[in-house]
Design an enzyme around this catalytic site. Sequence first.
Site, PDB file in Angstrom:
ATOM      1  N   HIS A  26       0.961  -1.028   0.043  1.00 22.42           N
ATOM      2  CA  HIS A  26      -0.160   0.090  -0.026  1.00 22.42           C
ATOM      3  C   HIS A  26       0.830   1.262  -0.018  1.00 22.42           C
ATOM      4  O   HIS A  26       0.578   2.341  -0.737  1.00 22.42           O
ATOM      5  CB  HIS A  26      -0.861  -0.022   1.126  1.00 22.42           C
ATOM      6  CG  HIS A  26      -1.863  -1.294   0.980  1.00 22.42           C
ATOM      7  ND1 HIS A  26      -3.284  -1.312   1.166  1.00 22.42           N
ATOM      8  CD2 HIS A  26      -1.649  -2.544   1.508  1.00 22.42           C
ATOM      9  CE1 HIS A  26      -3.687  -2.324   1.175  1.00 22.42           C
ATOM     10  NE2 HIS A  26      -2.778  -3.097   1.476  1.00 22.42           N
ATOM     11  N   ASP A 131      -6.112   5.391   1.460  1.00 16.53           N
ATOM     12  CA  ASP A 131      -6.383   3.865   1.423  1.00 16.53           C
ATOM     13  C   ASP A 131      -7.896   3.534   1.592  1.00 16.53           C
ATOM     14  O   ASP A 131      -8.297   4.058   2.812  1.00 16.53           O
ATOM     15  CB  ASP A 131      -5.431   3.244   2.220  1.00 16.53           C
ATOM     16  CG  ASP A 131      -5.187   1.800   1.563  1.00 16.53           C
ATOM     17  OD1 ASP A 131      -5.970   1.096   1.992  1.00 16.53           O
ATOM     18  OD2 ASP A 131      -4.306   1.547   0.878  1.00 16.53           O
TER      19      ASP A 131
END
Length: 474
Positions: A26, A131
């Site tokens: 990520h 995210d």
Amino acid sequence: MESQNCKVKQLHPVAVVIVPLPAQGHLNQLLHLSHLIASYGIPVHYAGSTTHNRQAKLRLHGRDSQSLAKIHFHDFQLPPYHSPPPSIDISVPFPDHFTPLFEASNQLREPISQLLHQLSQKFSRVVVIHDHTMTYVVQDVKLIPNAKAFTFIPISAFTMFSNTWESIPEEAKPFKLDSNDIPENMPTNEGCATKEVLEFARKQIECLGFESGWIFNTCRAIEGKYVTLLDKLSSTNKSQIKHFAIGPFHPVNIENKNSENRHQCLKWLDEQEKGTVIYVSFGSTTSLPDDQIEELANGLEQSEVKFLWVLRRADPNDVFEEADRVKKAQLPEGYEDRVKDRGMIVKDWAPQLEILAHPSTGGFMSHCGWNSCMESMSMGVPVAAWPMHSDQPRNAVLLTEVLRIGILVRDWAHRGEVVKSSTIENVVKTLMASEEGKEMKKRAAELGESVRGSVAEGGVSCLERDSFIAHISK
């Protein structure tokens, strides 16, 4: 009447704040996205924990290190949390040692809220790209009139659509799919995550609803059908969500620079013939048990195919402070000597983008994390798919059944079993030295050309990036 001269505060047009989940796949995707947005001259603020910002910068490959100076990093301290070392239990493939870190990351809400309020006083608009699993942290964006949010979806459009479609009751499905939209015998999501991580994700998803769009690290050359299906699903729900497929985020034209600072594995690849090496790596969140390492080692040796194997345990939560707590992976005695003429084993962090872009790399044995999938597809490298957890089983289906640029090492239904050396040997030989493998390589090379073309001037991803930047700047 004489007009009064008022000093009007001049605000800069727009700033972007990036908020990643503190896990390597990520962090990396969103740091590459930060570079993309900064290339348009827009100030980008990357906000995360001190440790994970440092990790993201240290592991960035494919870009000049000086490019990091264009991004504003905001380092925040996380509260103390207890973190067990990574598990190597094959029956629990998800790295559950990350759960305390993910829960601690919720404490970033207050400092990030303060950052957003500060920036809102300096810029006409603040755009937050967060995210999918950091929604709780950024929810105060709703309280800032000149701010808006976009959700980064860190998985493939194929996996996102199939998961969403599956969650809709049969009688409530808003349209019919073509028979080839979702392959038969899709792997279940059973075993992909622990109940604790699923609960963490559920709480994050419950906070969604204020975002203006979803951003995918993909391109329509790969997943156009599934981005369109997501658009169609949104329109039937009367949702205003826009889907932006602006990937790949990483650079696609990697120069094979012959410098002294190059990693030793790249120098080794220089000595090999074109397309003869299979690259083996299972990412930053997988720990193979010793018996599986032995079978893999033997399978690679028996295949007689050249290989470059990155052999590491899963990252601990703090790769700088906790690395010595992680048990080192063990190879069979004398193994490295036996394979030294055609195999190289790397036991630290390796420059994956450069490896996949190297002419000698002809295949990739991968866990099928989305980061690795995008990198291999953009470089035109076919995959031996060995999914371990999370979105990986369905990503593997995209590669092997939809795009037909790979072969499965192990079916998800047998995830709790040790894969035998004979299976590994056969998969490697099929991918690297068979007619079937040649066809996969050909399709992968053609897809790679399409992906690289999509980010060239006038390409579909390039145009979609321009459209996204125009959308957040107006």
